[in-house]
Scaffold this motif. Structure first.
Motif, PDB file in Angstrom:
ATOM      1  N   ARG A   1       0.827  -1.199   0.000  1.00  0.00           N
ATOM      2  CA  ARG A   1       0.000   0.000   0.000  1.00  0.00           C
ATOM      3  C   ARG A   1       0.863   1.251   0.000  1.00  0.00           C
ATOM      4  NH1 ARG A   1      -3.484  -1.754  -1.874  1.00  0.00           N
ATOM      5  NH2 ARG A   1      -5.199  -2.941  -1.029  1.00  0.00           N
ATOM      6  N   PRO A   2       0.471   2.222  -0.788  1.00  0.00           N
ATOM      7  CA  PRO A   2       1.225   3.464  -0.776  1.00  0.00           C
ATOM      8  C   PRO A   2       1.028   4.181   0.555  1.00  0.00           C
ATOM      9  CG  PRO A   2      -0.771   3.736  -2.049  1.00  0.00           C
ATOM     10  CD  PRO A   2      -0.697   2.292  -1.651  1.00  0.00           C
ATOM     11  N   SER A   3       1.969   5.001   0.885  1.00  0.00           N
ATOM     12  CA  SER A   3       1.818   5.756   2.113  1.00  0.00           C
ATOM     13  C   SER A   3       2.603   7.040   1.973  1.00  0.00           C
ATOM     14  CB  SER A   3       2.351   4.949   3.280  1.00  0.00           C
ATOM     15  OG  SER A   3       2.531   5.796   4.384  1.00  0.00           O
ATOM     16  N   ARG A   4       2.055   8.125   2.422  1.00  0.00           N
ATOM     17  CA  ARG A   4       2.787   9.378   2.343  1.00  0.00           C
ATOM     18  C   ARG A   4       3.660   9.588   3.567  1.00  0.00           C
ATOM     19  NH1 ARG A   4       0.214  13.494   2.896  1.00  0.00           N
ATOM     20  NH2 ARG A   4       1.402  14.943   1.696  1.00  0.00           N
TER      21      ARG A   4
ATOM     22  N   GLU B   1       2.668  -3.909 -10.249  1.00  0.00           N
ATOM     23  CA  GLU B   1       1.910  -3.614  -9.029  1.00  0.00           C
ATOM     24  C   GLU B   1       2.586  -2.520  -8.219  1.00  0.00           C
ATOM     25  OE1 GLU B   1       2.256  -6.636 -10.273  1.00  0.00           O
ATOM     26  OE2 GLU B   1       0.141  -6.637 -10.856  1.00  0.00           O
TER      27      GLU B   1
ATOM     28  N   LEU C   1       1.885   0.786 -10.231  1.00  0.00           N
ATOM     29  CA  LEU C   1       0.520   1.309 -10.245  1.00  0.00           C
ATOM     30  C   LEU C   1       0.075   1.817  -8.879  1.00  0.00           C
ATOM     31  CD1 LEU C   1      -1.426  -1.147 -12.534  1.00  0.00           C
ATOM     32  CD2 LEU C   1      -0.661   1.169 -13.019  1.00  0.00           C
ATOM     33  N   ALA C   2       0.447   1.094  -7.849  1.00  0.00           N
ATOM     34  CA  ALA C   2      -0.002   1.492  -6.527  1.00  0.00           C
ATOM     35  C   ALA C   2       0.584   2.842  -6.139  1.00  0.00           C
ATOM     36  CB  ALA C   2       0.379   0.431  -5.500  1.00  0.00           C
TER      37      ALA C   2
ATOM     38  N   LEU D   1       0.828   5.436  -8.168  1.00  0.00           N
ATOM     39  CA  LEU D   1       0.367   6.494  -9.062  1.00  0.00           C
ATOM     40  C   LEU D   1       0.130   7.825  -8.342  1.00  0.00           C
ATOM     41  CD1 LEU D   1      -0.050   6.473 -12.071  1.00  0.00           C
ATOM     42  CD2 LEU D   1      -2.415   5.870 -11.709  1.00  0.00           C
ATOM     43  N   PRO D   2      -0.569   7.810  -7.207  1.00  0.00           N
ATOM     44  CA  PRO D   2      -0.826   9.105  -6.554  1.00  0.00           C
ATOM     45  C   PRO D   2       0.441   9.821  -6.097  1.00  0.00           C
ATOM     46  CG  PRO D   2      -2.259   7.399  -5.686  1.00  0.00           C
ATOM     47  CD  PRO D   2      -1.233   6.705  -6.525  1.00  0.00           C
ATOM     48  N   ALA D   3       1.560   9.112  -6.038  1.00  0.00           N
ATOM     49  CA  ALA D   3       2.777   9.749  -5.542  1.00  0.00           C
ATOM     50  C   ALA D   3       3.389  10.709  -6.556  1.00  0.00           C
ATOM     51  CB  ALA D   3       3.806   8.691  -5.152  1.00  0.00           C
TER      52      ALA D   3
ATOM     53  N   TRP E   1     -12.255   2.549 -13.372  1.00  0.00           N
ATOM     54  CA  TRP E   1     -11.958   3.768 -12.622  1.00  0.00           C
ATOM     55  C   TRP E   1     -12.333   4.968 -13.508  1.00  0.00           C
ATOM     56  CZ3 TRP E   1      -6.264   5.101 -10.854  1.00  0.00           C
ATOM     57  CH2 TRP E   1      -6.260   6.295 -10.139  1.00  0.00           C
TER      58      TRP E   1
ATOM     59  N   PHE F   1      -7.202  -1.451  -4.671  1.00  0.00           N
ATOM     60  CA  PHE F   1      -5.836  -1.470  -5.209  1.00  0.00           C
ATOM     61  C   PHE F   1      -5.161  -0.104  -5.112  1.00  0.00           C
ATOM     62  CE2 PHE F   1      -2.713  -1.149  -8.587  1.00  0.00           C
ATOM     63  CZ  PHE F   1      -1.921  -2.236  -8.268  1.00  0.00           C
ATOM     64  N   TYR F   2      -5.851   0.932  -5.557  1.00  0.00           N
ATOM     65  CA  TYR F   2      -5.214   2.246  -5.581  1.00  0.00           C
ATOM     66  C   TYR F   2      -5.245   2.919  -4.212  1.00  0.00           C
ATOM     67  CZ  TYR F   2      -5.001   1.660 -10.579  1.00  0.00           C
ATOM     68  OH  TYR F   2      -4.729   1.189 -11.815  1.00  0.00           O
ATOM     69  N   ASP F   3      -6.193   2.547  -3.401  1.00  0.00           N
ATOM     70  CA  ASP F   3      -6.270   3.027  -2.023  1.00  0.00           C
ATOM     71  C   ASP F   3      -5.948   4.510  -1.875  1.00  0.00           C
ATOM     72  OD1 ASP F   3      -6.677   2.973   0.682  1.00  0.00           O
ATOM     73  OD2 ASP F   3      -4.688   2.215   1.163  1.00  0.00           O
ATOM     74  N   LEU F   4      -6.713   5.333  -2.572  1.00  0.00           N
ATOM     75  CA  LEU F   4      -6.459   6.771  -2.519  1.00  0.00           C
ATOM     76  C   LEU F   4      -6.641   7.320  -1.103  1.00  0.00           C
ATOM     77  CD1 LEU F   4      -8.211   7.910  -5.831  1.00  0.00           C
ATOM     78  CD2 LEU F   4      -5.783   7.522  -5.427  1.00  0.00           C
TER      79      LEU F   4
ATOM     80  N   GLY G   1      -5.971   5.731   1.645  1.00  0.00           N
ATOM     81  CA  GLY G   1      -4.779   5.373   2.402  1.00  0.00           C
ATOM     82  C   GLY G   1      -3.628   6.301   2.054  1.00  0.00           C
ATOM     83  N   PHE G   2      -3.569   6.634   0.766  1.00  0.00           N
ATOM     84  CA  PHE G   2      -2.478   7.490   0.338  1.00  0.00           C
ATOM     85  C   PHE G   2      -2.592   8.881   0.958  1.00  0.00           C
ATOM     86  CE2 PHE G   2      -0.104  10.201  -2.507  1.00  0.00           C
ATOM     87  CZ  PHE G   2       1.072   9.497  -2.566  1.00  0.00           C
ATOM     88  N   TRP G   3      -3.822   9.375   1.010  1.00  0.00           N
ATOM     89  CA  TRP G   3      -4.035  10.678   1.638  1.00  0.00           C
ATOM     90  C   TRP G   3      -4.666  10.491   3.021  1.00  0.00           C
ATOM     91  CZ3 TRP G   3      -4.236  11.199  -3.875  1.00  0.00           C
ATOM     92  CH2 TRP G   3      -3.300  12.121  -4.370  1.00  0.00           C
TER      93      TRP G   3
ATOM     94  N   ASP H   1      -3.807  11.442   5.801  1.00  0.00           N
ATOM     95  CA  ASP H   1      -3.804  12.603   6.692  1.00  0.00           C
ATOM     96  C   ASP H   1      -4.742  13.720   6.219  1.00  0.00           C
ATOM     97  OD1 ASP H   1      -2.136  12.709   4.558  1.00  0.00           O
ATOM     98  OD2 ASP H   1      -0.443  13.619   5.606  1.00  0.00           O
TER      99      ASP H   1
END
Lengths: 365, 113
Positions: free
Chosen positions: A33-36, A234, A237-238, A240-242, B80, B100-103, B105-107, B109
Motif C-alpha cells: 500500500r502506498p503511504s505518504r 503492481e 501502479l499502486a 500512481l498518486p505519488a 476507474w 488497489f489504488y487506495d487513494l 490510504g495514500f491521503w 492525513d
C-alpha cells in the motif's frame, strides 16, 4: 544520413508514474500500500528506450537491441533528477559506444556502463520501446511543442514521417515519438536530447492531474509486458498518486569530442556539475547570477514584480512560450530558482547565460 | 457557462447524487492542507461496471442541469472513472480498483468531510 532510430524516454514518465518508489518491499498486501508517511526512498535507475530492428530492407520487425536514449535517474525523496547520456559516449566496459551495451550484455551491462559514466549507483532499470512511449503520451492526452525551424524527414522503413512547420503544435503519441526521434538538424543528438527532456517534463506535469490516472494505469498495464524492467507493475501502479508532488530536474552529461565519432565524459565539468546537481542543499540567498525572464503578458509582469521584491533585477523579453520551464547550466542557481518558481529545471546542452525563466500561459489558472 | 458554486456545497451534492444511485462507501476528502494542487476528492465504489457507468451518467446529467460539466479527459478505464469538476474531483471505482489504488490510504492525513 537518416535519423538514427534512436529513442526516447518517457520512461521517466512511466517510471515516475509509477515506479518511483519501488525498493524491494516485504510480501503481503498491506505492505504494498502506498503511504505518504516518512521519506520516499532514494535510488538510482537507468531508463532507456530501444530502437527498431530491421529484418531486411525496409522491413522493421520489432524492438532492436540498441538503446539510443539513455537516462540516469536519481530519486531523492520527492525530487527526481535525471541526466541524459549521449548515445555516442565511449564506454570502456562495452568497448564501444554506450548505446551498444544493452545488445551486448543486456540490462546488467547497460546499468554498469551507466554507473561508470555517471559515477553513481544504478539499482534498477526500465527499458522502453517506442510503442510504449507513444501509448504513455496518448494516455496523458498528448503534448504541446514549439518548433523553431521546419522539421521535415521521411523514412518509410523506420515508419518515421515528420513534417512540422515553425510554430506551436499539439502532438499525439506517435507524432511526439517522431518529434523526439528527429535528429536531422545541425546539433544532432544534443538537440534531440533537449527535445526529449522538454516532452518528458510535460508528460510528468500532465501525469500529475488525477484525471489522467485511469488512462495512465490502463496504458501501463498494456505496455508493461513489452518492457524489460525489474520493477513490478503492481509496485508502479499502486504509487500512481505519488507523482503528485514530484519535482523533476533534467540535464545532459557533460562530454567532449574524441577520436572518430566517439564522445568522452568531460570529467572536469562532470565533477563541477553533477555533485551539486545530485545534491540537495539549496542556497538561502538568491545566487548572484543574471536572471532573464521570457514570456507573455501577465505571467511576465508577475514574475518581474516578484523578483524585484526580492531585490533582483532581471532582464526580460516578451515572447511566446508554450510550456513554462527554467533553463540553466548552473545547478545551484537552477535548484534555487526552480524551487522559487515551482518549475522543472532543464539544463540544455548549449550554454545559457545565468538563469532563463520561461513563463507560459500554462502557469495561469 | 459554468455557474460558480461553493466547493463544499458541490461536494455534498455529489455525495447525495451518488447515494441516490446506491453508490457504496462514499467518502469526501479535503486535500487542501496536504496537497499543493488538489482541493477535494469524492470517492465512491460501484458494484459492477454497468453500475459504474450508471453512476457516471447520473452525476454528469444532474450536474449538467446546473451547467456544471467535467473537464474533458482522455480514455477512461472500465474500472476507474474520474470526473474533474475543478476544485472537486470525483473518483468512481470498482471495488478492486478502490482497494488497489487506495487513494484514502495514500491521503490518510487528509480531513474527511
Amino acid at each position: 544520413m537518416r535519423p538514427r532510430l534512436s529513442f526516447l524516454l518517457l520512461a521517466l514518465a512511466l517510471f515516475l508514474l509509477g515506479g518511483v518508489l519501488s525498493l524491494p518491499r516485504p510480501q503481503g498486501e498491506a505492505a504494498v500500500r502506498p503511504s505518504r508517511a516518512g521519506a520516499l526512498p532514494e535510488m538510482g535507475l537507468v531508463v532507456a528506450a530501444r530502437d527498431i530492428e530491421y529484418c531486411g530492407y525496409h522491413t522493421p520487425c520489432g524492438p532492436g537491441s540498441r538503446t539510443d536514449t539513455i537516462f540516469y535517474v536519481r530519486l531523492l525523496g520527492e525530487e527526481v533528477r535525471a541526466v541524459a547520456i549521449p548515445r555516442d559516449l565511449y564506454s570502456p566496459l562495452v568497448g564501444g559506444k554506450i548505446n551498444a551495451a544493452y545488445g551486448r550484455g543486456g540490462a546488467e551491462l547497460l546499468k554498469r556502463a551507466v554507473e561508470e559514466a555517471v559515477g553513481m549507483v544504478a539499482e534498477r532499470h526500465l527499458i522502453l520501446t517506442l510503442d510504449s512511449v507513444a501509448k504513455v503520451v496518448d494516455a496523458v492526452g498528448g503534448v504541446e511543442v514549439v518548433v523553431e525551424r521546419p522539421m521535415h524527414y521521411e523514412d518509410r522503413a523506420a515508419k518515421l514521417f515528420i513534417h512540422l512547420e515553425p510554430g506551436r503544435h499539439y502532438l499525439r503519441g506517435a507524432e511526439a515519438v517522431a518529434y523526439m526521434r528527429f535528429r536531422h538538424d545541425a546539433l544532432g543528438d544534443y538537440a534531440r536530447l533537449d527535445r526529449i527532456k522538454g516532452v518528458l517534463a510535460q508528460v510528468l506535469k500532465r501525469a500529475q492531474n488525477p484525471a489522467t490516472w485511469p488512462a495512465l494505469s490502463l496504458a501501463l498495464r498494456e505496455v508493461w509486458r513489452e518492457l524489460d524492467t525489474d520493477l513490478t507493475l503492481e509496485e508502479a501502479l499502486a504509487q500512481l498518486p505519488a507523482v503528485r508532488g514530484l519535482k523533476l530536474s533534467l540535464a545532459t552529461l557533460p562530454t567532449r569530442e574524441g577520436p572518430g565519432t566517439f564522445l568522452y565524459v568531460d570529467e572536469e565539468r562532470k565533477a563541477a556539475f553533477l555533485s551539486p546537481f545530485f545534491g540537495t542543499t539549496l542556497p538561502l540567498e538568491p545566487p548572484e547570477v543574471p536572471v532573464h525572464l521570457k514570456g507573455e503578458g501577465p505571467a511576465l509582469a508577475w514574475a518581474r514584480a516578484w523578483l524585484s521584491a526580492l531585490g533582483l533585477n532581471p532582464t526580460w523579453e516578451e515572447a511566446p512560450v508554450a510550456r513554462s520551464a527554467l533553463y540553466t547550466q548552473d545547478p545551484v542557481a537552477g535548484a534555487y530558482f526552480a524551487d522559487l518558481f515551482h518549475l522543472p529545471l532543464l539544463a540544455p546542452h548549449l550554454p545559457v547565460e545565468g538563469v532563463v525563466v520561461e513563463l507560459g500561459p500554462d502557469l495561469l489558472p | 457557462m459554468v455557474k460558480p458554486k461553493e466547493a463544499t456545497a458541490l461536494v455534498q451534492q455529489v455525495k447525495d447524487l451518488l447515494l441516490e444511485k446506491k453508490a457504496q462507501n462514499v467518502v469526501a476528502l479535503d486535500l487542501r492542507a496536504v496537497s499543493q494542487s488538489l482541493d477535494y476528492f469524492v470517492l465512491a465504489t460501484a458494484t459492477s461496471t454497468p453500475h459504474l457507468q450508471a453512476l457516471e451518467r447520473h452525476l454528469v446529467e444532474k450536474l449538467e442541469e446546473e451547467h456544471l460539466r467535467p473537464r474533458p479527459t482522455e480514455g477512461q478505464s472500465p474500472r476507474w472513472v474520474v470526473l474533474d469538476y475543478g476544485e472537486v474531483v470525483v473518483h468512481l471505482m470498482t471495488r478492486e480498483a478502490r482497494e488497489f489504488y487506495d487513494l484514502e490510504g495514500f491521503w490518510a492525513d487528509a480531513a474527511r468531510l
